[in-house]
Design a protein around this motif. Sequence first.
Motif, PDB file in Angstrom:
ATOM      1  N   VAL A 189       0.832  -1.205   0.000  1.00 56.59           N
ATOM      2  CA  VAL A 189       0.000   0.000   0.000  1.00 56.59           C
ATOM      3  C   VAL A 189       0.872   1.262   0.000  1.00 56.59           C
ATOM      4  O   VAL A 189       0.644   2.200  -0.768  1.00 56.59           O
ATOM      5  CB  VAL A 189      -0.961  -0.007   1.217  1.00 56.59           C
ATOM      6  CG1 VAL A 189      -1.659   1.333   1.349  1.00 56.59           C
ATOM      7  CG2 VAL A 189      -1.979  -1.113   1.071  1.00 56.59           C
ATOM      8  N   VAL A 190       1.899   1.272   0.836  1.00 59.14           N
ATOM      9  CA  VAL A 190       2.775   2.452   0.898  1.00 59.14           C
ATOM     10  C   VAL A 190       3.539   2.609  -0.417  1.00 59.14           C
ATOM     11  O   VAL A 190       3.714   3.705  -0.937  1.00 59.14           O
ATOM     12  CB  VAL A 190       3.756   2.345   2.093  1.00 59.14           C
ATOM     13  CG1 VAL A 190       4.709   3.529   2.112  1.00 59.14           C
ATOM     14  CG2 VAL A 190       2.983   2.275   3.396  1.00 59.14           C
ATOM     15  N   ARG A 191       3.949   1.486  -0.969  1.00 56.74           N
ATOM     16  CA  ARG A 191       4.666   1.481  -2.242  1.00 56.74           C
ATOM     17  C   ARG A 191       3.798   2.128  -3.328  1.00 56.74           C
ATOM     18  O   ARG A 191       4.275   2.906  -4.148  1.00 56.74           O
ATOM     19  CB  ARG A 191       4.981   0.026  -2.610  1.00 56.74           C
ATOM     20  CG  ARG A 191       5.775  -0.200  -3.840  1.00 56.74           C
ATOM     21  CD  ARG A 191       7.238   0.069  -3.600  1.00 56.74           C
ATOM     22  NE  ARG A 191       7.860   0.582  -4.804  1.00 56.74           N
ATOM     23  CZ  ARG A 191       8.339  -0.183  -5.769  1.00 56.74           C
ATOM     24  NH1 ARG A 191       8.314  -1.481  -5.646  1.00 56.74           N
ATOM     25  NH2 ARG A 191       8.860   0.362  -6.857  1.00 56.74           N
ATOM     26  N   ALA A 192       2.517   1.809  -3.308  1.00 62.15           N
ATOM     27  CA  ALA A 192       1.606   2.374  -4.301  1.00 62.15           C
ATOM     28  C   ALA A 192       1.552   3.893  -4.158  1.00 62.15           C
ATOM     29  O   ALA A 192       1.531   4.640  -5.144  1.00 62.15           O
ATOM     30  CB  ALA A 192       0.211   1.779  -4.124  1.00 62.15           C
ATOM     31  N   ARG A 193       1.545   4.341  -2.940  1.00 59.55           N
ATOM     32  CA  ARG A 193       1.520   5.778  -2.677  1.00 59.55           C
ATOM     33  C   ARG A 193       2.807   6.431  -3.191  1.00 59.55           C
ATOM     34  O   ARG A 193       2.786   7.523  -3.746  1.00 59.55           O
ATOM     35  CB  ARG A 193       1.387   5.984  -1.164  1.00 59.55           C
ATOM     36  CG  ARG A 193       1.223   7.403  -0.730  1.00 59.55           C
ATOM     37  CD  ARG A 193      -0.189   7.871  -0.958  1.00 59.55           C
ATOM     38  NE  ARG A 193      -0.282   9.311  -0.762  1.00 59.55           N
ATOM     39  CZ  ARG A 193      -1.382  10.014  -0.946  1.00 59.55           C
ATOM     40  NH1 ARG A 193      -2.487   9.411  -1.337  1.00 59.55           N
ATOM     41  NH2 ARG A 193      -1.390  11.306  -0.761  1.00 59.55           N
ATOM     42  N   LEU A 194       3.914   5.742  -2.995  1.00 60.01           N
ATOM     43  CA  LEU A 194       5.204   6.287  -3.407  1.00 60.01           C
ATOM     44  C   LEU A 194       5.349   6.312  -4.923  1.00 60.01           C
ATOM     45  O   LEU A 194       6.129   7.094  -5.476  1.00 60.01           O
ATOM     46  CB  LEU A 194       6.339   5.446  -2.812  1.00 60.01           C
ATOM     47  CG  LEU A 194       6.688   5.746  -1.354  1.00 60.01           C
ATOM     48  CD1 LEU A 194       7.543   4.639  -0.787  1.00 60.01           C
ATOM     49  CD2 LEU A 194       7.396   7.083  -1.242  1.00 60.01           C
ATOM     50  N   ALA A 195       4.585   5.457  -5.598  1.00 62.75           N
ATOM     51  CA  ALA A 195       4.708   5.373  -7.052  1.00 62.75           C
ATOM     52  C   ALA A 195       4.351   6.708  -7.703  1.00 62.75           C
ATOM     53  O   ALA A 195       4.924   7.092  -8.714  1.00 62.75           O
ATOM     54  CB  ALA A 195       3.813   4.260  -7.584  1.00 62.75           C
ATOM     55  N   GLY A 196       3.418   7.439  -7.128  1.00 59.35           N
ATOM     56  CA  GLY A 196       3.025   8.713  -7.718  1.00 59.35           C
ATOM     57  C   GLY A 196       3.749   9.891  -7.087  1.00 59.35           C
ATOM     58  O   GLY A 196       3.308  11.034  -7.194  1.00 59.35           O
ATOM     59  N   PHE A 197       4.841   9.595  -6.424  1.00 57.44           N
ATOM     60  CA  PHE A 197       5.528  10.632  -5.649  1.00 57.44           C
ATOM     61  C   PHE A 197       6.420  11.465  -6.559  1.00 57.44           C
ATOM     62  O   PHE A 197       7.215  10.949  -7.327  1.00 57.44           O
ATOM     63  CB  PHE A 197       6.373   9.949  -4.577  1.00 57.44           C
ATOM     64  CG  PHE A 197       6.918  10.888  -3.539  1.00 57.44           C
ATOM     65  CD1 PHE A 197       6.254  11.053  -2.338  1.00 57.44           C
ATOM     66  CD2 PHE A 197       8.078  11.607  -3.763  1.00 57.44           C
ATOM     67  CE1 PHE A 197       6.753  11.904  -1.379  1.00 57.44           C
ATOM     68  CE2 PHE A 197       8.573  12.466  -2.809  1.00 57.44           C
ATOM     69  CZ  PHE A 197       7.913  12.620  -1.609  1.00 57.44           C
TER      70      PHE A 197
END
Lengths: 290, 353
Positions: free
Chosen positions: A173-181
Amino acid sequence: MSEPGRLDLPERPVGRLAPAPARAKPFSWERALLGWHSLVVYLFLYVPILILILYSFNRSKQTAAWEGFTLEWYSRLLHNELILRAVKNSLVVALTTTAVTTIVGTLVALALARRNFGGKAATQAALYLPVIIPEIVVGAALVTFFGAVQMRLSLVTVIVAHVVFCVSYVAIVVRARLAGFDRSLEEAAADLGAGPWDTFRRVTLPIILPGILAGALLAFTLSIDDYVITSFVAGVGATTLPIQIYSMLKVGVTPEVNAVSTLLLLVTVALIALAQRMQQEPSAKGGKKK
Amino acid sequence: MRKIVAAALATLALGAFTACGKKAEEPKAAAADAGSLNIYIWSAYLPQEVIDQFSAQTGIKVRFDLYDSNEALLEKLQSGVADYDLVVPSDYMVRILIAEKLVQPLDHAKLPNFKNLDPRFLDKEFDPKNAYSLPYFWGTTGLGYNEEKLGPIDSWESLFDPKHKGRILMLDDMREVFGVALKTMGKSLNETDPAVLKQAAEKLKKQKALVATYNSGDFANILAAGDVDLAHGYNGQIAEVVAKEPDKLAYVVPKEGATLWMDNVCIPAKSRNVENAYKFIDYIMEAKVNAQIVNGVSYASANVPAREFIVPEILGDPSIYPPDEVIARCEFMEDVGDTTTLLDQFWTEIKAQ
């Protein structure tokens, strides 16, 4: 490697009970049918849960017949030491698991998103394993492992097991958030004189915080629900609520179980709804831009 | 720069982990003391006040956890790291636990109250001479039914009667279901003759059209809810629903005979509090204590002098304490060896129909 976020799990249909509101458009059969179809699907999913809630207020001890409203089961629940002990165990496990997996999972996600290191691909693949492998296999593997290292089964082994299967969910879940960072935000902060800690605390963290919270809530719900893995690794003094309820099947489940399930359900639904909100709404402070 | 952050977070994570580890580890450390006893038992089998009295008397700290099936118990003991000192497996599971060397031989010299046990429940095929186990509770597998609607019933044949089509529940248990068919044929439920078993299988295949469901979990509730009129099931759960509606429901051990089941106390091979386990086992075999257990949970024990202290509602309830002539026509289920494979095959055919 698969897209990060493909296994973005909080996509549970909570908080979207009603069919999408139709805009002011001329009547269309397709739309009406779709609405009805959605309604039927949601009824199918939620009616059993509603019945469970309803029956927790049923005066009859028999599960089948309705004999009038009562709060007796809730008050009895407060005096049922066994169920309360199980609730306490479940909360200890879920809260500890959440604390550990949130920190570890976030670190894993940051490392995978930001760094290149040997074995990165393998780590990423390994991250998905606990999500994909059937729970019963994870449970059997863990109990074999505990046997091999001679670690006695207790509440600690339950917590270790829960951390193992929950940490992947948080990381994903956190990785997904970081993908659009947008990394340029961090660069801008550094340009303006922020040190690494300030940059993390005031730029990075606020932006990924919704992801972290969503992951934490997900870990909590997964942990508090789990029966299969727990039944394998629970030891002395580690009867959690799901195990308690299953063990009561032999002598008949009382409406106290309906009552405790209802309470647990409310907590879980509230947490999932919260998790969804966190994921959907970009943090105002972070000002996520694309 | 990011390294510092990572290090700080890692320290935090580690701190949190060890902190929680320590907190949760306390009970584990206590288990190693001489003064504790860990029991792993079925739900609603041991009243809390009996545990409290024992603790008050001996200073031994008792903790107990619950399991929902014999198989769950087996899995736990097989792990080799379960810290239990006393378990209560059913008859067939005792045999498996002995074969797997997961329980230890009992020293009867340490159990003076052994003399209180009814010899009818001792020295059974699954554990000759009670070398590893002692009877805890026993009961029958019989027939619960809606007496109000059907009138009195005394035969397993009612489960094969087309007029009850769709109103019949059978246990989802191969040996028990075959037992019913074999009893109607006047055979033992431990029959091993393939020709007889084939006949029984044919009978059960025909019966399937009449059966509403095969269920071993909440059969009593299904009967009480009125979803079926006849339910093949264990006496304990059915007695409970019968007690609530005695005018409507009834339990009978059919005249052809039925299965006797027994749950038994054993000490796991890896127990670390063996002496305390002996103390507890002997304690619960004391007549008054045993009666207190029976009065608390409404199952029949094999303790003879305890009967004096058991309340008449329980001792006089034929579904809990059946009369001697009923016990006489019941049998324990024995290991049928290779015949199990044949039964498995027939059972699959029946269920897959």
